[in-house]
Design a protein around this motif. Structure first.
Motif, PDB file in Angstrom:
ATOM      1  N   HIS A   1       0.844  -1.126  -0.007  1.00  0.00           N
ATOM      2  CA  HIS A   1      -0.040  -0.127  -0.178  1.00  0.00           C
ATOM      3  C   HIS A   1       1.151   1.162   0.021  1.00  0.00           C
ATOM      4  N   TRP A   2       1.856   1.261   0.781  1.00  0.00           N
ATOM      5  CA  TRP A   2       2.804   2.441   0.916  1.00  0.00           C
ATOM      6  C   TRP A   2       3.368   2.820  -0.398  1.00  0.00           C
ATOM      7  N   LEU A   3       3.858   1.668  -1.280  1.00  0.00           N
ATOM      8  CA  LEU A   3       4.485   1.649  -2.410  1.00  0.00           C
ATOM      9  C   LEU A   3       3.488   2.083  -3.431  1.00  0.00           C
ATOM     10  N   GLY A   4       2.094   2.052  -3.349  1.00  0.00           N
ATOM     11  CA  GLY A   4       1.182   2.274  -4.367  1.00  0.00           C
ATOM     12  C   GLY A   4       0.863   1.126  -5.250  1.00  0.00           C
ATOM     13  N   CYS A   5       1.388   0.090  -4.853  1.00  0.00           N
ATOM     14  CA  CYS A   5       0.764  -1.405  -5.488  1.00  0.00           C
ATOM     15  C   CYS A   5      -0.369  -2.020  -5.123  1.00  0.00           C
ATOM     16  N   GLU A   6      -1.679  -1.286  -5.814  1.00  0.00           N
ATOM     17  CA  GLU A   6      -2.867  -1.703  -5.330  1.00  0.00           C
ATOM     18  C   GLU A   6      -3.542  -2.577  -6.463  1.00  0.00           C
ATOM     19  N   TYR A   7      -4.221  -3.671  -5.870  1.00  0.00           N
ATOM     20  CA  TYR A   7      -5.049  -4.554  -6.858  1.00  0.00           C
ATOM     21  C   TYR A   7      -6.182  -5.116  -5.914  1.00  0.00           C
ATOM     22  N   GLU A   8      -7.143  -5.209  -6.745  1.00  0.00           N
ATOM     23  CA  GLU A   8      -8.418  -5.880  -5.878  1.00  0.00           C
ATOM     24  C   GLU A   8      -8.288  -7.356  -5.759  1.00  0.00           C
ATOM     25  N   GLN A   9      -8.524  -7.898  -4.757  1.00  0.00           N
ATOM     26  CA  GLN A   9      -8.576  -9.404  -4.580  1.00  0.00           C
ATOM     27  C   GLN A   9      -9.347  -9.476  -3.065  1.00  0.00           C
ATOM     28  N   PRO A  10     -10.246 -10.767  -3.334  1.00  0.00           N
ATOM     29  CA  PRO A  10     -10.834 -10.893  -1.957  1.00  0.00           C
ATOM     30  C   PRO A  10      -9.967 -11.396  -0.804  1.00  0.00           C
TER      31      PRO A  10
END
Length: 327
Positions: free
Chosen positions: A245-254
């Motif tokens: 999250h701090w590095l901006g690596c976001e992705y949607e996953q349950p």
């Protein structure tokens, strides 16, 4: 011993994080961390050569210096091993330094293979140029070439996968945001393996009763292995959660799927790390020494510090490329 381990661990963590911070804002991914990779690969290659020499000295009842001077026991030529190792690591950077964002005709990991092939060619050329005739013992040349390639593959090839992890999801043509995935992959690999080492160390000292492989690594226990897996899972969850999250690596996953993926990743990479530790223990037992060198009090040498990370690197790379974790 523990005092020195803590001091050197703090220095190593600070160095890696400092270079990672610089690298994150560098002109190309990996440009600031590459010198560290080259130094580590060089030192590991030298320590593998040192293990060869110590094993030969023990068998022949000579000093290591005498073994080096006489080049007995089919020992490889040190400059050749260093050259092959450095070439392999440098070729692993081709997607970054040679402007091949997808790896070009070789693919990304194919550049590592070219480095290993170059090491083989160099070893063959060297043997052809130094061949003195059929008087030497049978198998001497083949043994020397095999030992050269083992050192180059272990020190150079495995380090090359650490380089590949840094540029796993980006290249020089992608934005810094996308290149953050490579940084996350590299840091997650290191953290997962080292948390496994730490968990195993403390659990083994506190609860260890049942030896795992006493002939190979007397200090390893099954209780320590369990503690190591707990540590690797905790490390992977922290880096693939808050750090991502701090590095901006976001992705949607349950959430359930994310937890399952992280646990699978942590266990597999943790197993690879344990095998890497045991692999170097095997070479050290063969040489009759406790540590690969005496560079770092409390740790031994670079191989003792990096053994688990090196073998875990290609495994982690495969899991990232297979989308077990990551986007």
């Amino acid at each position: 011993m523990l005092y020195w381990r803590l001091i050197l661990a703090a220095v190593a963590i600070s160095l890696v994080l400092g270079l990672a911070w610089l690298d994150q804002f560098g002109p190309r991914p990996g440009i600031f961390m590459l010198p560290l990779a080259l130094v580590c690969a060089w030192m590991c290659a030298g320590e593998i050569m040192g293990l060869y020499e110590k094993a030969a000295a023990k068998r022949l009842n000579l000093t290591v210096r005498e073994v080096r001077l006489e080049r007995t026991e089919s020992l490889p030529w040190r400059p050749l091993v260093y050259a092959g190792t450095m070439l392999t690591v440098l070729l692993a950077t081709a997607p970054m330094t040679l402007y091949y964002p997808d790896g070009g005709v070789s693919g990304r990991t194919g550049w590592i293979a070219w480095g290993l092939i170059a090491g083989l060619i160099l070893a063959l050329i060297y043997e052809m140029c130094t061949y003195d005739g059929p008087d030497q013992p049978p198998g001497t040349i083949a043994t020397r070439i095999a030992r050269s390639l083992l050192a180059i593959t272990y020190a150079g090839g495995l380090t090359g996968f650490l380089v590949q992890l840094r540029i796993i999801s980006g290249g020089v043509w992608e934005s810094a945001e996308h290149c953050s995935w490579g940084m996350l992959a590299l840091l997650t690999t290191i953290a997962t393996v080292k948390m496994n080492d730490s968990g195993a160390y403390f659990a083994g000292h506190a609860f260890g009763r049942h030896k795992m492989v006493p002939k190979l690594s007397p200090g390893k226990t099954w209780e320590g292995i369990i503690g190591g897996f707990i540590g690797s899972i905790a490390g992977a969850m922290f880096f693939l959660g808050p750090v991502a999250h701090w590095l901006g690596c976001e992705y949607e996953q349950p959430m359930r799927q994310w937890i399952t993926s992280v646990v699978i990743y942590a266990i597999i990479v943790g197993i690879a790390g344990v095998l890497g530790d045991l692999a170097i223990s095997l070479l050290k037992r063969d040489a009759g020494v406790k540590d690969s060198s005496t560079w770092m009090p409390g740790f031994g040498g670079f191989l003792d510090l990096l053994d688990s990370i090196l073998l875990a690197a290609p495994v982690s790379y495969a899991l990232w490329m297979g989308h077990v974790v990551g986007p």
